[in-house]
Design a protein around this motif. Structure first.
Motif, PDB file in Angstrom:
ATOM      1  N   TRP A 162       0.828  -1.209   0.000  1.00  0.00           N
ATOM      2  CA  TRP A 162       0.000   0.000   0.000  1.00  0.00           C
ATOM      3  C   TRP A 162       0.863   1.261   0.000  1.00  0.00           C
ATOM      4  CZ3 TRP A 162      -0.483   2.988   4.696  1.00  0.00           C
ATOM      5  CH2 TRP A 162      -1.437   4.007   4.650  1.00  0.00           C
ATOM      6  N   ASP A 210       2.589  -0.157  -4.803  1.00  0.00           N
ATOM      7  CA  ASP A 210       2.228   1.250  -4.958  1.00  0.00           C
ATOM      8  C   ASP A 210       3.464   2.120  -4.755  1.00  0.00           C
ATOM      9  OD1 ASP A 210      -0.418   0.462  -5.161  1.00  0.00           O
ATOM     10  OD2 ASP A 210      -1.061   1.395  -3.281  1.00  0.00           O
ATOM     11  N   ASN A 252      -2.188   5.434  -3.929  1.00  0.00           N
ATOM     12  CA  ASN A 252      -3.390   4.861  -3.341  1.00  0.00           C
ATOM     13  C   ASN A 252      -4.455   5.952  -3.161  1.00  0.00           C
ATOM     14  OD1 ASN A 252      -4.903   2.739  -1.513  1.00  0.00           O
ATOM     15  ND2 ASN A 252      -4.855   4.628  -0.326  1.00  0.00           N
TER      16      ASN A 252
END
Length: 889
Positions: free
Chosen positions: A384, A408, A450
């Protein structure tokens, strides 16, 4: 050109690990210095070492440590110069692999480095600046929060918007979760969070990059090895070694071009063709074959001489082909991964940093975490964007265990700026980390951020999809579009061209009206479960998308974790301040209680409510994985859903959250629900869900709960059965469907048996819309009396010969309407105490062993039918030492 000598000084790296002190304030502060932990370390850990703060992971102590993040802290050490420091032609560098975050570095009182980015490694040339006896290194860390507020004030041209936390994180290149999140505490760390070392060398290899093209048959690889060199290197030896056999598969030497001043600059490359290569495969699809690529640099033209290489560098490599398939089909535009020409359904989890204090992580911890995903039949972990580019140990474990990684870039839930110095820092950060990670076969996709495009949608920021000029994007309210749609994809294309790039998670078709929420294209984050409209989880089959990269449901961890972080017995009750403080999710009291109350009979004591939240979470997760894996469909334009990643695998501290494995590596029942749903071959059974409708004479009154159908207990139901097969082989199996009375444990109608052919790598629909009538003599005009109903479960099982392959159970929802009299549960144990054998006379819902740290089970949270015996293997304690419970026990 000077003569090269076999006695040239070899590359040497000395870690500056020990002897560090720290103090509050800058270099001139008169505060007392205290001994720090060995590096890497962080300020909170060092303060804890001296009992200067209370453990922020316990009770409400996080609040009492907030002051730490607003202070300036200075770290210091002394060291002697390396033994070869004064040799001719020897260069000396200080290497800082990571400084968190606003750091000023002084060597013997002279400023040698300033850093404003936690994610960047620095190498400082200090040749000629060292003293032979003692050298002092000071690092001053300023408050990232205060500096962030200053930057916001300095850049009023930008509209800073952040979700979850305060605005100061927007312009700071630091792990964003340090500002707190809806699952984590506010712990604004600082310090030398990665190793620091001093290097001496005459020559060195600066970088090793391996690129390859696979032939169409995937049996031959055309390999290009590049090294960047510094110093008088005359030749480079390349080796490729099969790590499984430890055999050298190729060995070549390459001469370099040495300049008049005796230096070598630029890059040297070697083209190699390898035949009969062994491919790297995701777990359950093949072996995780890895090779080591090694470059040895020499200052003599003949590497066969006895002189050792002046510097060596090695990286692991796996040969695999990866494609992100985005093609028009009957559902819109596909979104799934194809590895080595095989379509892969990516069922797995989202990954957040596994600790609020990153220096607590070790290679062993990383491996344990990745292993837990692998053993849970998960195919992918998504790193993330609000965390970090993880340590190499994380990706090494993923390489070895066959876990695909979605990475990410480190941006999350904000409208980030794009002023020149910020862009320069981001470019430096991105290039470094793409280069560091690009040889890992597990890393198969990069995403720009994100949920930043959701900020665009929510605040109606300027986004003109028809505008294709990156420079113009810098002048809009959303200048970070330049980062996500120009800068980062350019860097990935240049530095790791065979790795797919996706602008954001989530991201659809780039149209300003549907950037992130179109279920027919791209990926989605499905937060109308829990957040948003708080849909019943029984609605999840119709809430999917082309790839669901986030969704989740909260649950308590096991009691062992709660009791360790809430230390006072008087605080261990539902709704206590300590319990509510432990859960950072906004509105968690209402949301968690609502989902539990909709489905189960409430229990007001901690142990009972803990069990209910866990089972509710497991049920929700099971609905998602079963339904969306069913939508994997078949090849040929019918891959409706390409993957499902639960939010989240792990926690960064002991807490109540959406994690399926808690901070102490203790799995919740939802973890096992995923494990069952993601097995290579699974069967799914699902009754058709209707709204709750009550009949009185000729009129209908409908209460829109969305998932309750009381009539199904009396009038029968329609149901479907399907089989999902992740293997690349078509298989023949036998399907068995039984119908068990919840009350009596008897079969309410004859079983169904049929031989079925299961398609390879896809979903096979076996039964659709079959209706089960319940035999009763009730007068249809009489009022509905639930006490007279005989609700039943539908149990589908797969067999290959006498081998039981998979099972699934459909219960009449909601469970709270069912009456569970004595279930007739019996548990027996093997002689060695490592296996529990569980049977029941009547259907049992959610049998759970209470797990503790260090104990591992191969299954938990399972349903038990009257004709079966569940076997659970226990490691870490005797099975008869575990407590257990089930619904309405």
């Amino acid at each position: 050109m000077p003569n090269a000598s076999a006695s040239a000084t070899q590359f040497n790296s000395t870690p500056l690990t020990e002897g560090w002190t720290f103090k509050q304030g800058d270099r001139d502060s008169t505060n007392t210095s205290l001994a720090a932990n060995n590096l890497p370390t962080e300020i909170h850990r060092d303060l804890l070492k001296h009992n200067k703060i209370s453990d922020p992971f316990q009770d409400l102590n996080e609040l009492s440590t907030r002051w730490v993040g607003d202070e300036t802290w200075t770290y210091q050490t002394t060291f002697t110069a390396p033994a070869n420091y004064n040799h001719d032609n020897v260069s000396t560098s200080l290497r800082f692999e990571g400084l968190d975050t606003f750091a000023s570095v002084y060597l013997n009182g002279e400023l040698v480095l300033t850093s404003e980015n936690m994610f960047i490694e620095h190498r400082v040339d200090v040749t000629g600046q060292l003293q032979s006896d003692e050298n002092t290194l000071d690092i001053i860390f300023e408050s990232a929060r205060k500096r962030g507020l200053e930057l916001v004030e300095q850049h009023k041209e930008h509209r800073f918007i952040v979700h979850q936390t305060e605005i100061s994180r927007g312009p700071v290149r630091k792990a964003q979760y340090h500002w707190g999140w809806d699952w984590g505490p506010i712990l604004m760390t600082c310090g030398p969070w990665k190793p620091i070392s001093i290097e001496t060398y005459e020559a060195r290899i600066c970088d090793l990059w391996v690129q390859y093209e696979l032939a169409d048959d995937l049996k031959t690889a055309h390999v290009r090895i590049r090294v960047k060199l510094e110093g008088p290197i005359t030749s480079v030896e390349f080796e490729i070694i099969n790590q499984k056999t430890n055999e050298t598969v190729i060995h070549v030497n390459t001469d370099t071009a040495v300049e008049e001043d005796g230096t070598t600059s630029g890059t040297v490359e070697q083209l190699i063709t390898l035949d009969d290569i062994e491919l790297w495969w995701p777990r359950n699809y093949g072996a995780q074959s890895l090779y080591a690529v090694r470059a040895n640099a020499y200052t003599t033209r003949d590497p066969s001489l006895s002189a050792p290489p002046i510097h060596s560098i090695s990286k692991a490599l796996g040969f695999r082909k990866v494609e992100l398939i985005q093609e028009p089909d009957i559902h819109g535009t596909s979104f799934y991964l194809r590895i080595n020409n095989v379509d892969i359904f990516c069922g797995g989890s989202c990954w957040i940093p596994a600790d609020s204090f990153l220096t607590c992580m070790t290679p062993e911890k990383y491996r344990s975490w990745v292993k837990s995903a692998a053993e849970g039949n998960q195919t992918m972990l998504r790193v993330w964007g609000g965390g970090i580019y993880e340590d190499d140990a994380f990706y090494d474990a993923a390489d070895e265990l066959g876990i695909l990684v979605w990475q990410d870039f480190c941006f999350a839930c904000a409208n980030y700026p794009a002023y020149p110095s910020y862009l320069a820092s981001v470019e430096h950060e991105a290039r470094q980390n793409v280069r560091r990670l690009r040889n890992h076969p597990s890393l198969v996709i990069w995403a720009g951020n994100n949920e930043d495009y959701q900020i665009v949608e929510r605040y109606n920021l300027e986004y003109v999809s028809e505008d294709k000029d990156p420079q113009s994007w810098l002048k809009t309210e959303f200048p970070a579009r330049y980062i996500y749609e120009h800068l980062l994809p350019t860097i990935v294309k240049q530095e790791s061209p065979r790795t797919p790039y996706h602008p954001s998670s989530p991201f659809g078709n780039g149209k300003s009206t549907v950037l992130t929420v179109d279920p027919t294209i791209g990926d989605i984050h499905q937060w109308n479960l829990w957040h948003g409209t708080m849909q019943p989880y029984q609605d999840l089959p119709k809430l999917g998308g082309r790839f669901v990269s986030e969704f989740g449901m909260e649950a308590y961890p096991h009691l062992s974790t709660l009791q360790a972080c809430i230390t006072r017995e008087e605080d261990r009750y539902l709704g206590s301040m300590a319990m509510d403080f432990r859960n950072k999710a906004i509105g968690h009291e209402r949301r968690l209680m609502s989902y539990v109350a909709e489905n189960f009979r409430l229990k007001s004591y901690l142990e009972g409510f803990t069990h209910l939240t866990q089972i509710m979470q497991a049920d929700a997760i099971s609905w998602a994985y079963k339904s969306w894996r069913r939508q994997w469909g078949t090849s040929g334009g019918n891959r409706k859903c390409g993957g499902a990643l639960v939010w989240q695998l792990n926690d960064c501290w002991p807490t109540v959250s959406w994690s399926v494995v808690d901070y102490n590596l203790v799995p919740k029942p939802a973890y096992y629900a995923i494990k069952r749903a993601m097995a290579p071959v699974v069967v799914g059974v699902q009754r058709k869900v209707k709204s709750w409708t009550m009949r009185e004479k000729d009129e209908l009154w409908q209460r829109d709960t969305g998932h309750v159908d009381v009539r199904q207990m009396w009038e029968g139901v329609e149901f479907d059965v399907w089989v999902a097969n992740a293997t690349c082989e078509e298989v023949e199996m036998e399907l068995e469907v039984k119908f068990w009375s919840v009350k009596s444990g008897r079969e309410v109608r004859p079983e169904i048996r049929k031989e079925i052919s299961i398609a390879a790598n896809g979903t096979t629909e076996v039964i659709q819309g079959e209706r089960v009538e319940v035999d009763d003599s009730r007068n249809t005009d009489e009022p509905f009396d639930i006490s007279k109903a005989d609700p039943f479960v539908i149990n589908a099982s797969l067999y290959m010969g006498n081998h039981h392959v998979a099972t699934d159970v459909s219960w009449p929802d909601p469970i709270k309407y069912l009456t569970f009299n004595d279930r007739g549960v019996e548990i027996r144990y093997s002689e060695d105490g490592m296996t529990a054998f569980i049977t029941a006379a009547r259907p049992v819902k959610a049998f759970v062993f209470s797990e503790t740290p260090g104990v591992r089970l191969d299954d938990n949270g399972m349903d038990i039918m009257p004709d079966e015996r569940k076997e659970v293997y226990v490691n870490g304690c005797r099975a008869d030492q575990l407590k257990w419970r089930y619904i309405e026990m």
